[in-house]
Scaffold this motif. Structure first.
Motif, short mmCIF file in Angstrom:
data_model
loop_
_atom_site.label_atom_id
_atom_site.label_comp_id
_atom_site.label_asym_id
_atom_site.label_seq_id
_atom_site.Cartn_x
_atom_site.Cartn_y
_atom_site.Cartn_z
N PHE A 127 -5.65 9.60 -1.48
CA PHE A 127 -6.89 9.39 -0.73
C PHE A 127 -6.67 8.65 0.58
O PHE A 127 -7.62 8.21 1.21
CB PHE A 127 -7.91 8.66 -1.62
N LYS A 128 -5.43 8.46 0.98
CA LYS A 128 -5.18 7.75 2.23
C LYS A 128 -3.99 8.36 2.96
O LYS A 128 -3.23 9.13 2.38
CB LYS A 128 -4.93 6.26 1.95
N ILE A 169 -16.94 6.71 -5.75
CA ILE A 169 -16.95 6.59 -7.22
C ILE A 169 -18.17 5.79 -7.66
O ILE A 169 -18.87 6.16 -8.60
CB ILE A 169 -15.65 5.92 -7.73
N GLU A 195 -9.84 4.17 4.08
CA GLU A 195 -10.00 5.42 3.31
C GLU A 195 -10.19 5.12 1.83
O GLU A 195 -10.94 5.80 1.14
CB GLU A 195 -8.78 6.32 3.47
N LEU A 196 -9.49 4.08 1.36
CA LEU A 196 -9.63 3.75 -0.06
C LEU A 196 -11.00 3.14 -0.34
O LEU A 196 -11.59 3.38 -1.39
CB LEU A 196 -8.51 2.82 -0.52
N VAL A 227 -7.84 -6.32 -3.06
CA VAL A 227 -9.11 -5.59 -3.19
C VAL A 227 -10.20 -6.48 -3.77
O VAL A 227 -11.32 -6.52 -3.26
CB VAL A 227 -8.90 -4.34 -4.07
N MET A 280 -13.27 5.99 -0.71
CA MET A 280 -13.05 6.63 -2.00
C MET A 280 -13.76 5.83 -3.10
O MET A 280 -14.44 6.39 -3.96
CB MET A 280 -11.54 6.73 -2.25
N MET A 281 -13.62 4.50 -3.03
CA MET A 281 -14.21 3.68 -4.09
C MET A 281 -15.73 3.68 -4.02
O MET A 281 -16.40 3.69 -5.05
CB MET A 281 -13.63 2.27 -4.05
N PRO A 339 -14.28 10.53 -6.70
CA PRO A 339 -13.69 9.95 -5.49
C PRO A 339 -14.08 10.67 -4.21
O PRO A 339 -13.74 10.23 -3.12
CB PRO A 339 -12.19 10.02 -5.75
N TRP A 340 -14.76 11.79 -4.33
CA TRP A 340 -15.24 12.51 -3.15
C TRP A 340 -16.76 12.46 -3.10
O TRP A 340 -17.41 12.29 -4.14
CB TRP A 340 -14.80 13.97 -3.19
N LEU A 374 -14.27 -1.85 -10.78
CA LEU A 374 -14.81 -0.49 -10.73
C LEU A 374 -14.21 0.36 -11.85
O LEU A 374 -14.90 1.16 -12.49
CB LEU A 374 -14.51 0.12 -9.36
N TRP A 389 0.81 -1.22 0.00
CA TRP A 389 0.00 0.00 0.00
C TRP A 389 0.84 1.27 0.00
O TRP A 389 0.32 2.37 -0.14
CB TRP A 389 -0.99 -0.01 1.17
N GLU A 446 1.91 5.31 4.67
CA GLU A 446 2.39 4.30 5.60
C GLU A 446 3.43 4.92 6.52
O GLU A 446 3.93 6.01 6.25
CB GLU A 446 3.03 3.13 4.82
#
Ligand code: SF4
Ligand code: SF4
Lengths: 440, 259
Positions: free
Chosen positions: B197-198, A420, A412-413, A403, A416-417, A426-427, B75, A373, B201
């Motif tokens: 968006f995150k 969408i 958080e991702l 995923v 975001m998804m 994404p917001w 997606l 990540w 790390e």
């Protein structure tokens, strides 16, 4: 009795080549555990890449010091191999310096081998200093602890010893030629070893012959040992750099592959006329899994990449995540892939080619989610690699598994998804407000 | 601010006309407060050059790029195919965008899904307009200022577009200074691959702070960007270095619009 050395030589040669061939077979088998991928496109560009990047070392010189040293060792290695041909013929036929009748050309060849051997020694010493005294950042990363560090140094020691043996052999030969010893016809030029020969001043012919023979044997046995060492070492790149640059990326680095199985499914979903109960078409068979959690989910080019990696760390050195202290290191991604692939291969060897579930996989047991990540998909690693390796593609395949198979993206991702999915951005903004910026 | 002239594709359709080019605004350009200013600056230039352009407006949706880089291929393809349906429905041939991520995915990943268009990054299109003499830049405001350009990964390394933004910047008459790592070896701003968006790390520094350091070493008045995400990252980086009163971060379009 007089044929004993020839026979012994033939036995050693056959054993060495046989063992090497066996390991090449293993290598092929392991690489072919990867999924098939079509690389039949852009033939011309692929050949050009191979010539430019592997043969021409075009990416090495981006870092001029290491690049120059590397080119010396590389050219030295290739050219001195002409001498190995003579050694093998001599060994099999019991001749001595069988190419000597070439005359002046022979003198030139031997003379250049010697100069190259000397330059290789200088470069190898410089490489050793870079690794062990100057302590370059990229050679000190956690993934280099243990075997990788030892491997890197061992290669340098072997190369050094081989070059010294080659020069010792020539020095003794030269000294014997000077003394007019039987069999040692005057041939060759010895611009470097003649200085070593001075140290042999006063040695008897018989001890010189023993020295020359010992160096000759150790040199050729050493080369055969080195050949067989490759499979267990990062040094495999001297062979695999060629196919790897050939099969490397020929499309823009930003182009990530589209999963065909997904395309079929999405088309079905978007088509209002599609019969939802229709049997799926043959070629759209659902894959057993999306993305990659183990080495056999990767394609064979990615596995070839793993065996080709020479652990130079140029990728990691350029990686923004690594530079800012994150755990991600693209070199480690490649090393982990190779280690796991070797483990899978050994597992199969134990059971007549059948893989027995060992409860392990590439994900988590080798590569952690934290590493995956942290990647910004910036392609700096791909750009930096001197042999066209693509660590990013493995990272992406593994993210896809996380995923699509495990729904294990960071929260958080996931937010975001779902944005969408729900409102096409994404917001969490309303799709109907998309044009408001004009009047603000 | 003077009124912007923006027409939707729907309106063009109703008149039975085709625009010269479609402006793909992108999600950031539509919704992000900072990026909206870039969209406006770009449109100001398009208006100035009298370009007959269209936007999709409410028919535009996220390209899916960020979903793809996050690992959600499903997606991504859903988004891509819905967009392609709209674009093909309007028979779009030429697209321009201020977002290198949209640029990259439409250029490289849409064709296999049935979307074949010529796509330009806005710096390429602006350069085209200036070369054709359609867009004149006075080049007064930034004369003598020091500008350093940060290469977006998805424009530069990913697609080898290095010169267009630099050539466009030359028209401002500013002094262009290069960071030590630029073009192929430019350091990422830290936003790509869904990082925008995150939280990052665990590490010992944020990538954008490191990249801004690179930029500050050139002693610039302005950091020029060509991507809405880079813009945010560099702006935050400047704040982290407490240099907001000395250095501004502006998109190439904004620089040209105010020149
Ligand atoms: S693509 Fe990922 S792994 Fe490669 S250099 Fe960039 S952040 Fe590092
Ligand atoms: S992937 Fe390439 S750059 Fe990275 S360590 Fe391996 S050979 Fe070097």
């Amino acid at each position: 009795m007089t044929y004993l050395p020839n026979v012994l030589f033939a036995v050693v040669l056959i054993a060495a080549i046989g063992y090497f061939a066996k390991n090449v077979g293993r290598l092929r088998r392991n690489i072919n555990l990867g999924k098939d991928v079509d690389v039949s496109d852009n033939r011309k560009e692929r050949w050009q890449n191979m010539v430019r990047i592997a043969l021409g070392q075009s990416k090495m010189v981006v870092r001029p010091v290491a690049g120059l040293l590397h080119i010396i060792v590389y050219v030295g290695f290739i050219i001195i191999n002409i001498e190995v041909l003579e050694i093998i013929i001599d060994g099999l036929l019991g001749t001595h310096r069988v190419f000597a009748p070439l005359g002046a050309a022979y003198d030139f060849l031997i003379g250049s081998f010697e100069i190259l051997a000397f330059l290789v020694i200088v470069s190898v010493v410089a490489f050793w200093i870079r690794r062990n005294v100057i302590k370059l950042r990229r050679f000190l990363k956690p993934e280099m602890k243990g075997w990788p560090k030892k491997d890197g140094n061992l290669i340098l020691y072997i190369e050094l010893v081989l070059m010294l043996l080659f020069l010792t052999m020539n020095a003794a030969d030269y000294q014997l030629q000077q003394l007019g010893a039987e069999h040692y016809t005057k041939a060759g030029a010895f611009p470097v070893s003649q200085f070593m020969a001075q140290l042999m001043e006063g040695m008897s012919i018989s001890s010189l012959v023993i020295l020359e023979r010992a160096a000759w044997w150790l040199h050729i046995v050493g080369i055969l040992f080195f050949l067989n060492y490759l499979y267990f070492s990062k040094h495999l790149h001297i062979l695999l750099a060629f196919p790897n640059t050939f099969y490397g990326r020929v499309t823009p680095k930003g182009k990530f592959k589209n999963l065909e199985a997904v395309t079929a499914e999405v088309k079905l979903m978007l088509d209002p006329n599609a019969d939802p109960f229709a049997a799926p078409a043959e070629d759209a068979a659902e894959p057993d899994k999306f993305g990659a959690s183990d080495v056999r989910d990767l394609n064979w080019v990615q596995l070839l990449n793993a065996y080709t990696c020479t652990e130079c760390g140029r990728c990691t050195d350029e990686c923004p995540a690594n530079q800012t202290g994150k755990k991600l290191s693209p070199r480690k991604i490649m090393m982990d892939t190779r280690d796991r692939l070797e483990e899978v291969g050994k597992n199969m060897d134990q059971d007549k080619g059948e893989f027995k579930d060992d409860g392990k996989q590439l994900l988590d047991d080798y590569i952690t989610r934290e590493e995956l990540w942290a990647c910004t998909t910036c392609n700096a690693c791909v750009e930096a690699c001197p042999v066209s390796i693509d660590p990013l593609s493995i990272i992406m395949d593994m993210r896809q598994y996380l995923v699509m198979e495990q729904s294990a993206a960071p929260t958080e991702l996931n937010n975001m998804m779902s944005n969408i999915e729900n409102n096409g951005a994404p917001w969490p903004y309303n799709q109907m407000d998309r044009l408001n910026w004009v009047n603000e | 601010m003077s009124e912007l002239k923006v027409k939707t594709m729907e309106a063009f359709m109703a008149e039975g006309k085709q625009p010269e080019i479609l402006f793909w605004v992108g999600s950031a350009g539509s919704f992000d407060d900072r990026a909206k200013k870039i969209s406006r600056a770009f449109v100001k230039l398009l208006n100035k050059a009298n370009v007959d352009f269209a936007v999709l407006g409410t028919e535009e949706s996220c390209t899916g790029d960020v979903a793809k880089r996050a690992g959600n291929e499903f997606l991504f393809q859903m988004q891509a195919m819905m967009n392609i349906e709209v674009l093909n429905g309007y028979e779009i041939k030429r697209i321009v965008t201020c977002d290198p991520h949209s640029f990259n995915t439409i250029k490289n990943e849409y064709p296999e899904l049935g979307g074949n268009y010529e796509i330009l990054h806005h710096t390429q299109y602006l350069k085209e307009l200036m070369d054709a003499g359609r867009l004149q830049i006075e080049g007064e405001t930034f004369k003598g200022k020091r500008i350093t350009f940060h290469d977006p990964c998805y424009l530069g390394r990913a697609n080898s577009v290095f010169e267009a933004p630099r050539q466009a910047l030359e028209k401002t008459n500013a002094t262009l200074v290069e960071m030590k790592r630029h073009k192929r070896t430019a350091l990422c701003c830290g936003a790509g691959g869904a990082q925008m968006f995150k939280e990052p790390e665990k590490g010992d520094m944020d990538i954008n702070v490191m990249r801004t350091q690179d930029a500050l070493e050139t002693n610039p008045d302005i950091i020029a960007t060509g991507c809405p995400y880079c813009n945010t990252m560099m702006t935050d980086g400047i704040k982290a270095h407490e240099k907001e009163d000395k250095v501004t971060v502006l998109d190439v379009a904004e620089l040209l619009a105010n020149s």
